[in-house]
Design an enzyme around this catalytic site. Structure first.
Site, short mmCIF file in Angstrom:
data_model
loop_
_atom_site.label_atom_id
_atom_site.label_comp_id
_atom_site.label_asym_id
_atom_site.label_seq_id
_atom_site.Cartn_x
_atom_site.Cartn_y
_atom_site.Cartn_z
N ASP A 92 9.33 3.79 -0.23
CA ASP A 92 8.21 4.29 0.56
C ASP A 92 8.53 3.95 2.01
O ASP A 92 8.35 2.82 2.46
CB ASP A 92 6.91 3.62 0.10
CG ASP A 92 5.71 4.10 0.94
OD1 ASP A 92 5.94 4.72 1.99
OD2 ASP A 92 4.57 3.83 0.53
N TYR A 118 0.85 -1.19 0.00
CA TYR A 118 0.00 0.00 0.00
C TYR A 118 0.89 1.23 0.00
O TYR A 118 1.84 1.31 0.77
CB TYR A 118 -0.88 -0.01 1.25
CG TYR A 118 -1.81 1.18 1.38
CD1 TYR A 118 -2.76 1.45 0.41
CD2 TYR A 118 -1.73 2.05 2.48
CE1 TYR A 118 -3.62 2.54 0.53
CE2 TYR A 118 -2.59 3.13 2.61
CZ TYR A 118 -3.53 3.37 1.63
OH TYR A 118 -4.38 4.45 1.75
N LYS A 145 3.80 9.87 8.73
CA LYS A 145 3.60 9.22 10.03
C LYS A 145 4.54 9.72 11.14
O LYS A 145 4.34 10.78 11.69
CB LYS A 145 3.68 7.70 9.88
CG LYS A 145 2.53 7.16 8.99
CD LYS A 145 2.29 5.69 9.17
CE LYS A 145 1.37 5.13 8.12
NZ LYS A 145 0.02 4.89 8.51
N1 PMP Z 1 2.65 4.24 2.34
C1 PMP Z 1 2.60 3.29 3.28
C2 PMP Z 1 3.66 2.23 3.30
C3 PMP Z 1 1.59 3.28 4.24
O1 PMP Z 1 1.54 2.31 5.16
C4 PMP Z 1 0.61 4.31 4.22
C5 PMP Z 1 -0.50 4.39 5.24
N2 PMP Z 1 -0.66 3.36 6.10
C6 PMP Z 1 0.70 5.28 3.20
C7 PMP Z 1 1.73 5.23 2.28
C8 PMP Z 1 -0.32 6.38 3.11
O2 PMP Z 1 -0.13 7.29 4.14
P1 PMP Z 1 -1.33 8.26 4.57
O3 PMP Z 1 -2.38 7.41 5.21
O4 PMP Z 1 -0.67 9.23 5.52
O5 PMP Z 1 -1.81 8.92 3.34
#
Ligand code: PMP
Length: 460
Positions: free
Chosen positions: A268, A166, A296
Site C-alpha cells: 500500500d 490504515y 494521493k
Molecule cells: N492507504 C493508506 C496507507 C492511507 O494512508 C490512506 C488514506 N490516508 C488510504 C489507503 C485511503 O486512501 P483514501 O483516503 O484516498 O481512500
C-alpha cells in the site's frame, strides 16, 4: 536516531501549555468556529469526512498557493498537512493549472477511455516496476481492488495485514487500524478488531493481524493458516503511526516468506508512492511486491487512485472473468493532472529539492532535541517526515500506543499558532512537504519546534 539523555517531561505542565495554546488560537479563528455551527445544519458534523474534524475545532480552508494555505479567517500558514499527504506538487502549481484549464473546455468526463491513460501507466511502470495498471478515484478503491484481485487469483479468502495500519475505509481491511490497548490481545496472536461500528465481525474474521518488523510472527501466522491466505497487505513504512520505517532486511524477509508460502504481496503505497522517492517504497527499499496501490500524490490534487499488478494477477481481468470497474476510472481531468504531476513536476530532480528541505528540518529539529534533551527523535524520507515523542525507537503499533499524544497535540497547537499547518490528529500523522516549499518555510517549522522544545524543557 534516539536520544541517549532524555529529560522527564512534566505532563501536568504539558496540560497547562495545551490550555494556553488553545486559548491563544481561539481568537485567531472566530470565523471557522462560527461557520462550524452553520455547516452542522445540513452537513453531518459540519465536515465532509470525519477526520476533518479534530480538536480544538474544525478549521475551514479557502485557498492555497505554492507552499501556503489560507483559512476562512484569512490566516496564512505554511502547509505541512498538504491535504493528508497529497500536495507534493504544492498548491495551484502552474503546470497543474494549465493541464486542468486545457482539459476542461474539451469535456471532463466520458466514461470511455482516453489516450492519457497510456503515458500515465507507462510512467508508473517505470517507477514501480509492475507491468499492468488500472485507475480509480481513491486509495480506498485501490486497496479494495487489490483484495479482490488477490482473492480471485488465489481462490482463497484470508488476508494478512499489519497491526495499526490504515488501508482505506472499505470493510475488508478496516480491521485493527487503531485498536485500543485493551482490545489488541496477545502479541503472538493479535485480535482482529473491527475498526468501526457497522463493520461485521465476519469481515474481521477473514483477516489475520501481525506486528510490523516481526518476520517470525509473519512466518508463524502463515504456517498456521497454510493454504488459506490470499495475500498480505503492508505499508512498506508505516505512515499513520508517526513514521515507523522497516528495519534493515524486514521487507526482503516479508517478500521471501510470502513467496515461500505462496501468498501474494501488496504494497500500500498510497502515502509512500512518489513521496519517499521517485519510485516510492519500491525504489527506496528495493523490494518488489506483486501489487502496488497508489493514490494521493499521483493525482496532483485531483481525486485519484491506481493499482498496478503482475500479469498473473491481472489475467482474470484481461480475460473478462472478473471486473475491476468504476464510472470515474481514468477520468480525463484526473489523468491530465496526473500526467503533468508525473512527467513534468515530480521528475527525479524534484526529489533532490525535497531531500534538501528535509535535511534543514531534520538538522534543525535534531539540534533542538539535543539542546533541550527532549525524549524524541525525527525521521525523514523524501517529502515525508515526523517527530516521534519517544526516547526509544518505535518499532510497531504496540510501541506507538505508548506514546503520549498530548505532546504531539501540543506540537500541533504550537505550529498552528505560529503559521504552520500540520495534519490534524498529529500523533498518527506525518508531515508532507512539496516542491514549492522553500528554505524559509523549513526554517519556520524548525524555529517553532525549537520554541516548543524550550517550553517542554522548562516543563521538565
Ligand atoms: N492507504 C493508506 C496507507 C492511507 O494512508 C490512506 C488514506 N490516508 C488510504 C489507503 C485511503 O486512501 P483514501 O483516503 O484516498 O481512500
Amino acid at each position: 536516531m534516539a536520544v541517549t539523555r532524555a529529560a522527564e517531561i512534566d505532563m501536568a505542565r504539558v496540560d497547562e501549555l495545551i490550555a494556553e495554546e488553545e486559548r491563544a488560537l481561539e481568537p485567531k479563528q472566530p470565523k471557522s468556529i462560527a461557520f462550524h455551527e452553520v455547516a452542522k445544519k445540513h452537513v453531518a458534523g459540519g465536515v465532509a469526512s470525519s477526520w476533518q474534524d479534530a480538536p480544538p475545532h474544525t478549521v475551514y480552508v479557502t485557498e492555497g498557493k505554492g507552499s501556503k494555505i489560507w483559512d476562512l479567517d484569512g490566516n496564512e500558514y505554511v502547509d505541512y498537512h498538504n491535504g493528508y499527504g497529497v500536495m507534493v506538487v504544492g498548491h495551484a502549481h502552474p503546470k497543474i493549472v494549465k493541464a486542468v484549464q486545457e482539459r476542461v473546455p474539451k469535456g471532463t468526463h466520458f466514461a470511455q477511455p482516453g489516450p492519457e491513460i497510456v503515458p500515465v501507466a507507462e510512467n508508473l511502470v517505470e517507477r514501480f516496476k509492475v507491468p499492468l495498471w488500472r485507475f480509480g478515484n481513491s486509495g480506498t478503491e485501490a486497496t479494495l481492488d487489490a483484495v479482490r484481485l488477490m482473492r480471485a487469483a488465489s481462490g482463497r479468502d484470508l488476508l494478512i495485514k499489519i497491526e495499526g495500519t490504515y488501508h482505506g475505509h472499505h470493510d475488508s481491511l478496516m480491521v485493527s487500524v487503531m485498536p485500543e490497548a485493551e482490545d489488541i490481545g496477545p502479541r503472538e496472536h493479535p485480535n482482529s478488531v473491527p475498526q468501526t461500528l457497522g463493520l461485521p465481525q465476519a469481515f474481521a474474521d477473514l483477516v489475520r493481524v501481525v506486528p510490523f518488523n516481526d518476520l517470525d510472527a509473519l512466518d508463524r501466522t502463515l504456517t498456521e493458516n497454510e493454504g488459506r491466505v490470499a495475500g498480505m497487505f503492508i505499508e512498506p513504512a508505516m505512515m499513520n503511526a508517526g513514521i515507523i520505517p522497516p528495519e534493515p532486511g524486514y521487507l526482503e524477509g516479508v517478500r521471501e516468506i510470502t513467496k515461500r508460502h505462496g501468498v501474494y504481496l501488496a504494497f500500500d503505497e498510497v502515502k509512500t508512492g512518489c513521496s519517499v522517492a521517485w519510485g516510492g517504497a519500491v525504489e527506496r527499499w528495493g523490494v518488489q511486491p506483486d501489487i502496488v496501490c497508489l493514490a494521493k500524490v499521483i493525482g496532483g490534487g485531483l481525486p485519484c487512485g491506481a493499482i498496478g499488478a503482475t500479469e498473473e494477477l491481472m489475467a482474470r481481468v484481461i480475460s473478462g472473468d472478473m471486473d475491476l470497474q468504476g464510472t470515474f476510472n481514468g477520468n480525463p481531468l484526473t489523468m491530465a493532472a496526473s500526467l503533468a504531476t508525473l512527467t513534468e513536476i515530480l521528475t527525479p530532480d524534484a526529489y533532490d529539492h525535497l531531500e534538501h528541505l528535509n535535511t534543514i528540518l531534520a538538522d534543525g529539529i535534531n539540534s533542538a532535541i539535543d539542546r533541550y534533551a527532549l525524549p524524541a527523535y525525527v525521521l525523514t524520507f523524501g517529502a515525508k517526515g515526523s517527530v516521534i515523542y519517544s526516547p526509544t525507537p518505535v518499532r510497531d503499533y504496540r510501541d506507538h500506543l505508548k506514546v503520549d499524544e498530548r505532546l504531539s497535540y501540543l506540537a500541533w497547537l504550537v505550529q498552528q499558532n505560529r503559521g504552520v499547518f500540520k495534519s490534524p490528529w498529529a500523533k498518527t500523522e506525518t508531515w508532507t512537504i512539496g516542491v514549492q516549499h522553500t528554505d524559509a518555510d523549513a526554517q519556520l517549522y524548525v524555529d517553532n519546534f525549537t520554541e516548543l522544545a524550550s517550553m517542554l524543557a522548562a516543563a521538565s
